[in-house]
Design a protein around this motif. Structure first.
Motif, PDB file in Angstrom:
ATOM      1  N   GLN A  58       0.826  -1.209   0.000  1.00  0.00           N
ATOM      2  CA  GLN A  58       0.000   0.000   0.000  1.00  0.00           C
ATOM      3  C   GLN A  58       0.859   1.258   0.000  1.00  0.00           C
ATOM      4  O   GLN A  58       0.462   2.283  -0.558  1.00  0.00           O
ATOM      5  CB  GLN A  58      -0.998  -0.011   1.146  1.00  0.00           C
ATOM      6  N   ARG A  59       2.053   1.186   0.584  1.00  0.00           N
ATOM      7  CA  ARG A  59       2.959   2.339   0.466  1.00  0.00           C
ATOM      8  C   ARG A  59       3.318   2.585  -0.995  1.00  0.00           C
ATOM      9  O   ARG A  59       3.334   3.724  -1.464  1.00  0.00           O
ATOM     10  CB  ARG A  59       4.234   2.099   1.284  1.00  0.00           C
ATOM     11  N   GLU A  60       3.639   1.504  -1.708  1.00  0.00           N
ATOM     12  CA  GLU A  60       3.999   1.654  -3.117  1.00  0.00           C
ATOM     13  C   GLU A  60       2.822   2.157  -3.945  1.00  0.00           C
ATOM     14  O   GLU A  60       2.997   2.957  -4.867  1.00  0.00           O
ATOM     15  CB  GLU A  60       4.490   0.311  -3.657  1.00  0.00           C
ATOM     16  N   LEU A  61       1.626   1.721  -3.608  1.00  0.00           N
ATOM     17  CA  LEU A  61       0.428   2.147  -4.335  1.00  0.00           C
ATOM     18  C   LEU A  61       0.242   3.651  -4.247  1.00  0.00           C
ATOM     19  O   LEU A  61      -0.184   4.296  -5.212  1.00  0.00           O
ATOM     20  CB  LEU A  61      -0.789   1.413  -3.764  1.00  0.00           C
ATOM     21  N   PHE A  62       0.573   4.237  -3.096  1.00  0.00           N
ATOM     22  CA  PHE A  62       0.377   5.668  -2.886  1.00  0.00           C
ATOM     23  C   PHE A  62       1.695   6.453  -2.917  1.00  0.00           C
ATOM     24  O   PHE A  62       1.715   7.619  -2.545  1.00  0.00           O
ATOM     25  CB  PHE A  62      -0.333   5.894  -1.549  1.00  0.00           C
ATOM     26  N   HIS A  63       2.774   5.796  -3.343  1.00  0.00           N
ATOM     27  CA  HIS A  63       4.079   6.453  -3.464  1.00  0.00           C
ATOM     28  C   HIS A  63       4.519   7.088  -2.147  1.00  0.00           C
ATOM     29  O   HIS A  63       4.953   8.245  -2.088  1.00  0.00           O
ATOM     30  CB  HIS A  63       4.051   7.503  -4.582  1.00  0.00           C
ATOM     31  N   VAL A  64       4.395   6.314  -1.089  1.00  0.00           N
ATOM     32  CA  VAL A  64       4.858   6.723   0.235  1.00  0.00           C
ATOM     33  C   VAL A  64       6.042   5.845   0.592  1.00  0.00           C
ATOM     34  O   VAL A  64       6.034   4.633   0.343  1.00  0.00           O
ATOM     35  CB  VAL A  64       3.729   6.559   1.276  1.00  0.00           C
ATOM     36  N   THR A  65       7.073   6.442   1.179  1.00  0.00           N
ATOM     37  CA  THR A  65       8.272   5.676   1.521  1.00  0.00           C
ATOM     38  C   THR A  65       8.328   5.421   3.027  1.00  0.00           C
ATOM     39  O   THR A  65       7.725   6.156   3.814  1.00  0.00           O
ATOM     40  CB  THR A  65       9.536   6.441   1.104  1.00  0.00           C
ATOM     41  N   PRO A  66       9.073   4.389   3.432  1.00  0.00           N
ATOM     42  CA  PRO A  66       9.248   4.173   4.875  1.00  0.00           C
ATOM     43  C   PRO A  66       9.876   5.374   5.568  1.00  0.00           C
ATOM     44  O   PRO A  66       9.623   5.619   6.751  1.00  0.00           O
ATOM     45  CB  PRO A  66      10.173   2.944   4.931  1.00  0.00           C
ATOM     46  N   GLU A  67      10.669   6.141   4.832  1.00  0.00           N
ATOM     47  CA  GLU A  67      11.353   7.284   5.430  1.00  0.00           C
ATOM     48  C   GLU A  67      10.417   8.463   5.677  1.00  0.00           C
ATOM     49  O   GLU A  67      10.644   9.242   6.617  1.00  0.00           O
ATOM     50  CB  GLU A  67      12.513   7.741   4.519  1.00  0.00           C
ATOM     51  N   ASP A  68       9.376   8.616   4.852  1.00  0.00           N
ATOM     52  CA  ASP A  68       8.540   9.804   5.017  1.00  0.00           C
ATOM     53  C   ASP A  68       7.148   9.515   5.568  1.00  0.00           C
ATOM     54  O   ASP A  68       6.360  10.440   5.779  1.00  0.00           O
ATOM     55  CB  ASP A  68       8.426  10.591   3.701  1.00  0.00           C
ATOM     56  N   GLN A  69       6.814   8.233   5.831  1.00  0.00           N
ATOM     57  CA  GLN A  69       5.432   7.946   6.213  1.00  0.00           C
ATOM     58  C   GLN A  69       5.062   8.542   7.567  1.00  0.00           C
ATOM     59  O   GLN A  69       3.911   8.974   7.767  1.00  0.00           O
ATOM     60  CB  GLN A  69       5.166   6.445   6.205  1.00  0.00           C
ATOM     61  N   TRP A  70       6.012   8.619   8.510  1.00  0.00           N
ATOM     62  CA  TRP A  70       5.689   9.226   9.802  1.00  0.00           C
ATOM     63  C   TRP A  70       5.469  10.723   9.653  1.00  0.00           C
ATOM     64  O   TRP A  70       4.566  11.302  10.263  1.00  0.00           O
ATOM     65  CB  TRP A  70       6.800   8.960  10.812  1.00  0.00           C
ATOM     66  N   GLU A  71       6.292  11.381   8.823  1.00  0.00           N
ATOM     67  CA  GLU A  71       6.104  12.816   8.584  1.00  0.00           C
ATOM     68  C   GLU A  71       4.769  13.068   7.887  1.00  0.00           C
ATOM     69  O   GLU A  71       4.062  14.037   8.209  1.00  0.00           O
ATOM     70  CB  GLU A  71       7.241  13.362   7.721  1.00  0.00           C
ATOM     71  N   ARG A  72       4.420  12.217   6.937  1.00  0.00           N
ATOM     72  CA  ARG A  72       3.137  12.353   6.255  1.00  0.00           C
ATOM     73  C   ARG A  72       1.978  12.189   7.241  1.00  0.00           C
ATOM     74  O   ARG A  72       0.992  12.930   7.181  1.00  0.00           O
ATOM     75  CB  ARG A  72       3.016  11.313   5.141  1.00  0.00           C
ATOM     76  N   ASN A  73       2.089  11.210   8.118  1.00  0.00           N
ATOM     77  CA  ASN A  73       1.017  10.967   9.084  1.00  0.00           C
ATOM     78  C   ASN A  73       0.820  12.188   9.980  1.00  0.00           C
ATOM     79  O   ASN A  73      -0.316  12.645  10.192  1.00  0.00           O
ATOM     80  CB  ASN A  73       1.361   9.738   9.921  1.00  0.00           C
ATOM     81  N   ALA A  74       1.915  12.727  10.513  1.00  0.00           N
ATOM     82  CA  ALA A  74       1.811  13.883  11.410  1.00  0.00           C
ATOM     83  C   ALA A  74       1.303  15.123  10.677  1.00  0.00           C
ATOM     84  O   ALA A  74       0.450  15.857  11.188  1.00  0.00           O
ATOM     85  CB  ALA A  74       3.168  14.157  12.052  1.00  0.00           C
ATOM     86  N   GLU A  75       1.826  15.351   9.468  1.00  0.00           N
ATOM     87  CA  GLU A  75       1.388  16.530   8.707  1.00  0.00           C
ATOM     88  C   GLU A  75      -0.083  16.412   8.316  1.00  0.00           C
ATOM     89  O   GLU A  75      -0.853  17.381   8.447  1.00  0.00           O
ATOM     90  CB  GLU A  75       2.241  16.684   7.451  1.00  0.00           C
ATOM     91  N   SER A  76      -0.479  15.228   7.850  1.00  0.00           N
ATOM     92  CA  SER A  76      -1.871  15.051   7.432  1.00  0.00           C
ATOM     93  C   SER A  76      -2.816  15.218   8.606  1.00  0.00           C
ATOM     94  O   SER A  76      -3.895  15.818   8.465  1.00  0.00           O
ATOM     95  CB  SER A  76      -2.058  13.676   6.788  1.00  0.00           C
ATOM     96  N   TYR A  77      -2.415  14.702   9.767  1.00  0.00           N
ATOM     97  CA  TYR A  77      -3.291  14.864  10.919  1.00  0.00           C
ATOM     98  C   TYR A  77      -3.392  16.332  11.332  1.00  0.00           C
ATOM     99  O   TYR A  77      -4.479  16.814  11.664  1.00  0.00           O
ATOM    100  CB  TYR A  77      -2.826  14.020  12.102  1.00  0.00           C
ATOM    101  N   GLY A  78      -2.275  17.041  11.310  1.00  0.00           N
ATOM    102  CA  GLY A  78      -2.314  18.453  11.667  1.00  0.00           C
ATOM    103  C   GLY A  78      -3.259  19.241  10.781  1.00  0.00           C
ATOM    104  O   GLY A  78      -4.046  20.067  11.258  1.00  0.00           O
ATOM    105  N   LEU A  79      -3.208  18.964   9.463  1.00  0.00           N
ATOM    106  CA  LEU A  79      -4.082  19.680   8.542  1.00  0.00           C
ATOM    107  C   LEU A  79      -5.530  19.226   8.689  1.00  0.00           C
ATOM    108  O   LEU A  79      -6.457  20.048   8.680  1.00  0.00           O
ATOM    109  CB  LEU A  79      -3.600  19.464   7.105  1.00  0.00           C
ATOM    110  N   PHE A  80      -5.746  17.927   8.843  1.00  0.00           N
ATOM    111  CA  PHE A  80      -7.093  17.397   9.081  1.00  0.00           C
ATOM    112  C   PHE A  80      -7.712  18.048  10.309  1.00  0.00           C
ATOM    113  O   PHE A  80      -8.880  18.458  10.303  1.00  0.00           O
ATOM    114  CB  PHE A  80      -7.002  15.880   9.264  1.00  0.00           C
TER     115      PHE A  80
END
Length: 384
Positions: free
Chosen positions: A118-140
């Protein structure tokens, strides 16, 4: 204590019989499980989100919207919403809509998600997934609380005085942070003053208890009232019977199917025998008193006030799983409700000041009798 039943909507052969339902029938089973959970008195029903085999839970908002239309009381959970994979604006739109359709029964459990496919499906890497999670939650979080938002996130286009519709029913919504192994999600929950949900299904209690301890430590470090720190916890399986011998006998084929699956993956099982699994894992396999005692042991380490169990059979026959949940609700849940406190907030939804509260006894049948396009008249219990 509150109890929620959760499904990840696994679509795979039955671990005991080898039979696999069609996709259509599998979704029908999920809906049946939700109705059964409400019938038995569970406090919540949760649907996972995964975007890879063997799961078909890629659209939890659609599934939960259907469940919302067929139920009246039970709260609806995501387990988990994978914000690291999603555009937070689109996720907000979906969940704000579902919040209205469910009359404010929605709660989110968010997390980064698992699985490389699922990371590959959405072009998310193991290195950036935590940053994406925190940023997305902040904006949500900003979108849910504010009518207009200006933001310059890293992982999606900037917003300039943006309005996003519909505005939500609950203000704010309760968001739990799902945690399995990482301190990052624990710290994010504590920073925002949000509840934590420990996965608590793969290992023995120690690593999960350490994360809960860290959550409470960070909660206080961020200046929150320690009395309001709230924890939920999962369970690795459920099979309640009148005797421990019967519970073990009923669950043994399920566990043997699990061991065979681990062998096919070339993995060493954490719990090599059923007896070890029943003793050291979070699985609730045993007599009612054994299950009560185990939940108390875990509560001593976690201080949790919400517990999830599997909504679906997972290898047990449907009849046996139903009997297990019925025994859980008749003989286990009342004792735990009495002995362990509820979360420190009202469980029932609270309507915004500008919204009428729907009468709790109103059902879809009541609306079906109205002429097309008609609106039900306000009652004293709804306000005006």
């Amino acid at each position: 204590m509150k109890f929620i039943a959760i499904t990840l909507i696994v679509h795979a052969p039955d671990p005991v019989t080898g039979a696999q339902p069609s996709t259509h029938d599998r979704f029908r089973q999920v809906v049946h499980s939700a109705l059964h959970a409400e019938e038995l008195g569970f406090d919540g029903f949760g649907v996972g989100e995964r975007h890879e085999r063997p799961f078909i839970s890629s659209s939890p908002t659609v599934v939960l919207s259907h469940v919302a239309a067929l139920t009246r009381r039970i709260r609806l959970f995501t387990a988990v919403t994978t914000l690291s994979l999603l555009d937070p604006v689109r996720a907000y739109e979906d969940y704000a809509t579902l919040d209205h359709l469910s009359d404010g029964r929605l709660e989110l459990i968010i997390g980064k998600g698992n699985g490389s496919a699922q990371r590959e499906l959405f072009h998310v890497t193991p290195e950036d997934q935590w940053e994406r999670n925190a940023e997305s939650y902040g904006l949500f979080r900003e979108l849910w609380r504010n009518d207009r938002v200006t933001a310059a996130p890293r992982f999606r286009p900037a917003l300039q005085d943006a309005e996003v519709w519909p505005r939500p029913y609950q203000r704010p919504i309760r968001v739990w942070h799902g945690s399995a192994t990482s301190r990052a999600s624990v710290d994010l929950a504590a920073r925002h003053g949000d509840p934590l949900f420990s996965a608590n299904v793969t290992h023995s209690i120690e690593p999960y208890a350490e994360l809960v301890r860290y959550y409470r430590e960070r909660w206080e470090a961020y200046g929150h009232d320690p009395r309001l720190a709230t924890v939920g916890a999962g369970s690795a399986g459920v099979c309640a019977a009148q005797t421990s011998q019967q519970a073990l006998a009923d669950y043994r084929p399920v566990f043997e199917g699990y061991l065979a699956f681990q062998r096919r993956l070339g993995a060493d099982p954490v719990f090599p025998t059923l007896e070890d699994f029943a003793e050291r894992s979070s699985a609730l396999v045993g007599s009612p008193q054994q299950i009560i005692d185990k939940v108390h042991r875990y509560h001593e380490r976690f201080g949790h006030t919400v517990l999830h169990v599997s909504a679906e059979a997972g290898g047990l026959s449907d009849a046996r799983h139903r009997a297990s949940l019925e025994l859980f609700q008749s003989d286990v849940a009342p004792a735990l409700r009495r002995d362990i406190p509820d979360p420190p907030w009202p469980w029932a939804p609270v309507a915004p000041d500008d919204s009428p509260v729907r009468h709790p006894d109103r059902t879809a049948a009541a609306f079906a009798s109205l002429p097309a396009g008609a609106e039900p008249a306000a009652t004293a219990s709804q306000g005006v």
